[in-house]
Design a protein around this motif. Structure first.
Motif, PDB file in Angstrom:
ATOM      1  N   PRO A  92       0.819  -1.216   0.000  1.00 30.10           N
ATOM      2  CA  PRO A  92       0.000   0.000   0.000  1.00 30.10           C
ATOM      3  C   PRO A  92       0.853   1.266   0.000  1.00 30.10           C
ATOM      4  O   PRO A  92       2.009   1.258   0.430  1.00 30.10           O
ATOM      5  N   VAL A  93       0.271   2.352  -0.483  1.00 21.25           N
ATOM      6  CA  VAL A  93       0.831   3.694  -0.315  1.00 21.25           C
ATOM      7  C   VAL A  93      -0.277   4.565   0.253  1.00 21.25           C
ATOM      8  O   VAL A  93      -1.469   4.234   0.140  1.00 21.25           O
ATOM      9  N   VAL A  94       0.108   5.679   0.878  1.00 17.40           N
ATOM     10  CA  VAL A  94      -0.865   6.519   1.573  1.00 17.40           C
ATOM     11  C   VAL A  94      -0.659   7.970   1.166  1.00 17.40           C
ATOM     12  O   VAL A  94       0.469   8.481   1.187  1.00 17.40           O
ATOM     13  N   TYR A  95      -1.762   8.623   0.801  1.00 18.60           N
ATOM     14  CA  TYR A  95      -1.707  10.029   0.404  1.00 18.60           C
ATOM     15  C   TYR A  95      -3.037  10.689   0.739  1.00 18.60           C
ATOM     16  O   TYR A  95      -4.106  10.176   0.387  1.00 18.60           O
ATOM     17  N   ASN A  96      -2.965  11.810   1.446  1.00 20.27           N
ATOM     18  CA  ASN A  96      -4.151  12.617   1.719  1.00 20.27           C
ATOM     19  C   ASN A  96      -5.261  11.779   2.362  1.00 20.27           C
ATOM     20  O   ASN A  96      -6.413  11.799   1.922  1.00 20.27           O
ATOM     21  N   ALA A 131       3.131  -2.170  -5.873  1.00 14.30           N
ATOM     22  CA  ALA A 131       2.680  -0.954  -5.197  1.00 14.30           C
ATOM     23  C   ALA A 131       2.408   0.144  -6.217  1.00 14.30           C
ATOM     24  O   ALA A 131       3.161   0.312  -7.179  1.00 14.30           O
ATOM     25  N   PRO A 132       1.343   0.903  -6.022  1.00 13.42           N
ATOM     26  CA  PRO A 132       1.150   2.104  -6.841  1.00 13.42           C
ATOM     27  C   PRO A 132       2.059   3.225  -6.343  1.00 13.42           C
ATOM     28  O   PRO A 132       2.764   3.069  -5.335  1.00 13.42           O
ATOM     29  N   THR A 133       2.056   4.347  -7.028  1.00 11.74           N
ATOM     30  CA  THR A 133       2.764   5.536  -6.554  1.00 11.74           C
ATOM     31  C   THR A 133       1.894   6.752  -6.825  1.00 11.74           C
ATOM     32  O   THR A 133       1.219   6.822  -7.854  1.00 11.74           O
ATOM     33  N   VAL A 134       1.868   7.693  -5.886  1.00 11.55           N
ATOM     34  CA  VAL A 134       1.068   8.909  -6.030  1.00 11.55           C
ATOM     35  C   VAL A 134       2.007  10.071  -6.324  1.00 11.55           C
ATOM     36  O   VAL A 134       3.002  10.276  -5.621  1.00 11.55           O
ATOM     37  N   TYR A 135       1.669  10.825  -7.376  1.00  9.86           N
ATOM     38  CA  TYR A 135       2.560  11.895  -7.823  1.00  9.86           C
ATOM     39  C   TYR A 135       1.733  12.970  -8.516  1.00  9.86           C
ATOM     40  O   TYR A 135       0.927  12.666  -9.408  1.00  9.86           O
ATOM     41  N   VAL A 139      -2.487   8.836  -9.293  1.00  9.27           N
ATOM     42  CA  VAL A 139      -1.959   7.571  -8.807  1.00  9.27           C
ATOM     43  C   VAL A 139      -1.600   6.724 -10.027  1.00  9.27           C
ATOM     44  O   VAL A 139      -2.399   6.578 -10.958  1.00  9.27           O
ATOM     45  N   TYR A 140      -0.377   6.208 -10.037  1.00 13.80           N
ATOM     46  CA  TYR A 140       0.152   5.441 -11.164  1.00 13.80           C
ATOM     47  C   TYR A 140       0.407   4.006 -10.709  1.00 13.80           C
ATOM     48  O   TYR A 140       0.914   3.775  -9.604  1.00 13.80           O
ATOM     49  N   PHE A 141       0.090   3.039 -11.571  1.00 15.13           N
ATOM     50  CA  PHE A 141       0.316   1.641 -11.201  1.00 15.13           C
ATOM     51  C   PHE A 141       0.315   0.775 -12.457  1.00 15.13           C
ATOM     52  O   PHE A 141      -0.121   1.201 -13.534  1.00 15.13           O
TER      53      PHE A 141
END
Length: 744
Positions: A92-96, A131-135, A139-141
């Protein structure tokens, strides 16, 4: 030229190895090294703007995995857990305040980080394992459908998608308005983060903001990342997880199904939590919580505190289908949609369900309480009331009683007589080669009592067939290289060899045996008249495909023909090697050899053929993709077809163990689940209403469900490998339960 390319590749591998060794020599086990990484100014730009977020795999571009969080501290307790429709290998990744994570159910999830709740999902064409990445608000995956996706992080709306040439076996990297994708075998794609336009590609290595990345077999990481993580990986059993570090503690998952916490100074284990599946997912830390996925299908959120015993609801149920909608009121409308839950989600039931759940499930509802304390309504066709009974979670609306059977300890394959009064089974099973083989045949009462030895032999075909009156049974024996067909009465008398051939099947009256003979060019169907002691060939099928008899070997077993209840028709399984179109077929024959019907399926093998007692339907199982590759959609599918002119078909994936009810209305079968934890389900398919009903869920490896009468089903499961507490007592190889059920 080839020699030059090979030399360059060897040089690169040597260079990477040398750099890893240099870094390894500089590493120490002290806390300052773990919590205070030396990052370049450029790399620090890739840290989350909000330090409480964890926007990419391992927190930052250097994959240090160190969060500035000062709240999280073991022991931890489960704050919430969300059930997806597949195993969660993705990290997982976490953003906002949003957790983004992929699942093997081919979806990307956006979950509420504070408490249980779904924000949105996005469907792809393959498993989402990385894992995705938020940028920059997106969100990119990647997905196993060989695509890279960009979505709006808030709404889940697709911005763009691009196709790549091979599997992506690691997370994407986002930096400086570019998305870097490591692709099998060693190609590195560079896409514009906003448009998805390809801006270039590299091979094997690339420098991103002063950090050297290498791509080997689709795995794309900083060259020293694996080396730094290995110290913590070696602290647990068989870990594919990467460590996340915060506040003086390192957290890492393991294939012993646990998430661990270690003190980074002493390297002493201080806490663990056990799930029902492997934890290959790497944890993320944000907002005072730890997030991680498990192969049991759940995404877990942990917070500070001691785990307490959860008080179970007096009445609860389980969701039976993925993407089940929970409504605000018992009304199917887009305006009343509350959220979506997946198969296996267990929820408390409030009050009583409305209407008649079985006779008209689409108008029947369950009032439930969600984990975030919201009240909702679920349609009864996607939810069943459950009760735990022994090692089975039963549908308590249908299953009225469960009795554990005392089966013979040595029994490994069991076949009940049609009247359910007796059983036959093989024992003394060996696995000395790739083939299953038993060395003795036994009979017993239907409850497993009064065991009687029948014969020794070399039994490579585990299938035993009975006459309808339960008087006779037929089986196959291998004597050196000769396949022999034998019959015997259930009381042990009348044992005799009746034919040379394979895959015997007794007729309903017990006066004939259908069997097969094969060579390198043909498979022929024969009938033995036991009263007249005569045999005749009724059909022959030539081998047209690439497979041959030699490839099977003498030990492989064929599928016995299936008799219709009236004894006038046979159904034959002809595997894919009989044809050159990569299809397997079920051929329905009259006893004269006339072909009545052919059912073709794109698979390599067909198993478990059976007519319904009313002869109006036929069920069978297919195995193996016709090109000899594993395929989720074609491996172990259950097929049900009507035989009349108005054909109707139904297919269920990952299934086995077919059995018709004596009245021919219901078909019981076993489903293999996609996740760890709950392993198998038993379903009943109602051919009258053409709908399926979940009967049992279990963590046991259920192999089949057998109807013994219209109101009783016997469920068989492989026993666990645990040793008996009494050394002199042998544990049974198969566990069995008799379920008393109530169906219309």
């Amino acid at each position: 030229m080839r020699l030059l390319k090979f030399s360059l590749f060897i040089f690169l591998v040597f260079l990477v190895a040398c750099e890893k060794d240099k870094i390894s020599e500089k590493q120490t086990d002290n806390q300052s090294n773990l919590s205070s990484p030396s990052l370049s100014d450029a790399n620090s730009q890739q840290k989350p703007k909000n330090p409480n977020d964890w926007q990419m795999f391992m927190y930052d571009l250097a994959y240090k995995g160190i969060s500035p969080d000062k709240v999280l501290k073991p022991p931890l307790k489960v704050a919430w857990k969300y059930k997806t429709g597949g195993a969660v290998n993705s990290s997982p990744v976490v953003y906002n305040n949003t957790v983004y994570v992929g699942s093997d159910d081919q979806r990307l999830y956006a979950l509420n980080a504070d408490k249980w709740g779904l924000k949105w999902t996005f469907d792809t064409g393959g498993k989402v394992t990385n894992a995705p990445t938020v940028y920059m608000g997106n969100v990119y995956f990647s997905s196993r459908d060989l695509k890279v996706y960009a979505l709006d992080a808030t709404t889940g709306t697709k911005k763009w998608e691009v196709q790549v040439d091979g599997w992506v076996n690691s997370p994407l990297v986002a930096f400086n308005n570019k998305i870097y994708v490591g692709c099998y075998e060693n190609k590195i794609y560079i896409f514009n983060a906003m448009t998805g336009k390809k801006e270039g590609d590299e091979r094997e290595r690339i420098n991103i903001s002063g950090i050297e990345f290498a791509c080997v077999k689709g795995e794309f990481y900083p060259i020293d990342a694996h080396n730094r993580a290995s110290g913590w990986k070696n602290s647990v059993q068989r870990s594919e997880s990467w460590p996340a570090i915060a506040n003086g503690f390192a957290y890492i998952g393991s294939r012993d199904k646990r998430i661990y916490a270690f003190d980074t100074k002493t390297r002493r284990q201080v806490w663990f939590y056990e799930t029902d599946g492997w934890i290959d997912s790497s944890p993320a830390i944000a907002g005072g919580k730890l997030f991680v996925g498990s192969r049991d299908g759940y995404v877990y959120a942990f917070e500070n505190g001691n785990e307490t015993q959860i008080t179970k609801s007096s009445s609860e149920g389980i969701v039976t289908q993925d993407k089940t909608i929970v409504y605000k009121e018992p009304k199917r409308s887009s305006d009343t949609r509350l959220t979506i839950v997946n198969e296996g989600t267990i929820l408390p039931i409030l009050g009583k369900s409305t209407g008649s759940w079985y006779l008209d499930p689409s108008s029947s509802w369950f009032k439930v309480k969600l984990p975030n304390d919201q009240i909702g309504w679920i349609e009864a066709e996607n939810f069943v009331r459950t009760k735990q009974n022994d090692e089975l979670t039963i549908n308590s609306s249908i299953v009225k009683n469960v009795t554990r059977l005392n089966l013979p300890n040595e029994a490994e394959t069991i076949s009940w007589s049609p009247n359910g009064l007796n059983m036959a089974y093989f024992a003394n099973v060996t696995y000395s080669n790739i083939y299953w083989m038993a060395q003795s045949l036994w009979v017993a009462s239907g409850e497993g009592k009064d065991q009687r030895w029948i014969s020794d032999g070399a039994f490579f075909n585990p299938i035993i067939t009975w006459s309808d009156n339960g008087e006779w049974l037929a089986f196959e024996n291998l004597n050196k290289t000769e396949r022999q067909i034998w019959v015997v009465k259930y009381i042990g008398s009348g044992l005799k060899k009746v034919a040379i051939g394979e895959a015997p099947s007794l007729s309903p009256k017990g006066d004939m045996i259908a069997f097969l003979r094969r060579d390198s060019k043909t498979t022929s169907v024969w009938i033995k008249d036991l009263d007249k002691n005569t045999e005749r060939k009724i059909a022959e099928f030539r081998t047209k495909g690439q497979e041959s008899y030699v490839a099977y070997g003498y030990n492989a077993s064929l599928v016995p023909p299936a008799w219709s209840k009236d004894g006038l028709f046979l159904a034959i399984a002809l595997d894919g090697y009989h044809y050159d179109d990569r299809y397997t077929r079920v051929v329905i024959l009259k006893l004269t050899g006339e072909v009545v019907r052919e059912l073709a399926v794109r698979a390599w093998k067909t198993r478990n053929i059976s007519f319904s007692p009313d002869k109006k339907k036929i069920a069978y199982m297919t195995q193996e993709h016709s090109e000899k590759r594993a395929d989720d959609l074609l491996d172990r599918q259950v097929h049900i077809s009507t035989i009349d002119s108005e054909e109707r078909r139904e297919t269920f994936k990952h299934c086995q163990g077919l059995s018709w009810s004596p009245n021919g209305r219901y078909l019981a079968y076993v489903e293999d689940l996609d996740t760890m934890g709950f392993k198998r389900k038993v379903w009943v398919f109602d051919t009258g209403k053409w709908q399926k009903i979940q009967l049992v869920t279990s963590k046991m490896s259920i192999e089949k469900a057998v109807w013994t009468d219209n109101n009783a089903i016997t469920v068989l499961a492989q026993a666990t490998s645990q040793k008996s507490s009494e050394p002199s007592k042998k544990l049974a190889k198969i566990n069995g339960w008799k379920l008393s059920i109530s169906l219309p």
